[in-house]
Design a protein around this motif. Structure first.
Motif: not given
Length: 322
Positions: A174-178
């Protein structure tokens, strides 16, 4: 005749600038302008004189009042030697007039041909570099270069961010952190493997981990996935070095062909124990299960021993490895 017409037109434009003298509202006074920058009043499209602060459509004629030529004015106030000392509307009008003359006059095109040839051959660029070496860069040129460099960096940074976002979406996160937590923390990938998966460099990955509060594993802490990845990388490097797709089969074939383990280690750029472990991993088709000729001529099942932690590896019968 055409060129003279353009020259007269330009002089009329500059003359109009001298007649159109006024100090724009709120303009700085004498000597208050920044060096290395042509001062303009954006509302009126006038250029402002560094000496007296008055606004003109063109400064070329006006600066003579201050005892300077246009070239001396540029040098005094650290402007580029090619900087037009005119309002943008005047510069556009000159450009249109000069383009019209160029298109109508074969003689003008012929006059420009030599310069165009120098530009194509690189001679003009060489001359510009020599001039820069001899005279140095003006403040305006240095400032413009810095601005363009910073703009280029921002453009490259935006493009890199877009590529990273697309890679993250392709990987199903879903995004860079994930993506960082999924690849580095949950899957236990090494820094190098995580960086390859995201298409970034190791240093950029470290910055991303720090930015998104993902703790980097201490040096010396090896996850099973990380160890497996390093083993695979070592095998791949050795295979590329000797030009094969199957390093185990290549080592086994050459060992059975009479090559010593030391020779195979030298050819692959790896250690003797590494060679022995890969040979034992891929027994030849005609040998018994797990039975490959070991360096000392005995069964490879006996394997080498290690004399203490990190010590020298020797065959169990004590003889030297060939």
């Amino acid at each position: 005749m055409q060129l003279n017409t353009v020259g007269r037109s330009q002089r009329r434009l500059e003359g109009a600038g001298v007649d159109d003298v006024r100090r724009p509202a709120g303009a700085p006074g004498r000597g208050a302008f920044e060096l290395g920058r042509l001062a303009r009043d954006e509302e009126s499209d006038l250029v402002l004189c560094h000496v007296c602060g008055r606004g003109f459509r063109a400064l070329g004629s006006h600066v003579r009042v201050h005892g300077m030529t246009a070239a001396e004015y540029r040098e005094e106030f650290r402007l580029m030697r090619t900087r037009a000392l005119s309002a943008r509307a005047v510069s556009r009008a000159r450009s249109v007039a000069q383009r019209a003359v160029y298109e109508r006059s074969a003689r003008t095109r012929a006059d420009f041909a030599a310069g165009q040839s120098m530009a194509r051959s690189g001679a003009l660029a060489d001359r510009a570099r020599r001039s820069l070496t001899e005279h140095g860069a003006s403040t305006e040129l240095a400032t413009e270069r810095a601005v363009r460099l910073e703009a280029g960096r921002r453009t490259q940074g935006a493009a890199a961010a877009a590529r990273l976002a697309e890679r993250v979406r392709t990987l199903g996160f879903d995004g860079i952190p994930a993506a960082l937590r999924g690849l580095y923390v949950e899957d236990g990938k090494s820094l190098e493997a995580t960086a390859r998966a995201l298409g970034v460099g190791n240093e950029q990955l470290r910055r991303l981990l720090d930015r998104h509060l993902v703790e980097v594993r201490p040096v010396g802490h090896n996850s099973p996935t990380g160890r497996s990845a390093r083993v695979a990388l070592n095998d791949l490097a050795a295979a590329r070095r000797v030009g094969t797709d199957d390093i185990g089969r290549w080592l086994t074939d050459h060992r059975n062909g009479g090559a010593t383990v030391a020779e195979l280690a030298r050819l692959t750029g790896r250690s003797v124990p590494w060679v022995v472990s890969r040979i034992r991993r891929r027994p030849p088709g005609g040998a018994g299960e797990g039975h490959v000729a070991a360096p000392d001529g005995h069964s490879a099942d006996h394997g080498p021993s290690v004399d203490g932690e990190g010590g020298t590896r020797r065959p169990r019968n004590g003889s030297d490895v060939p």
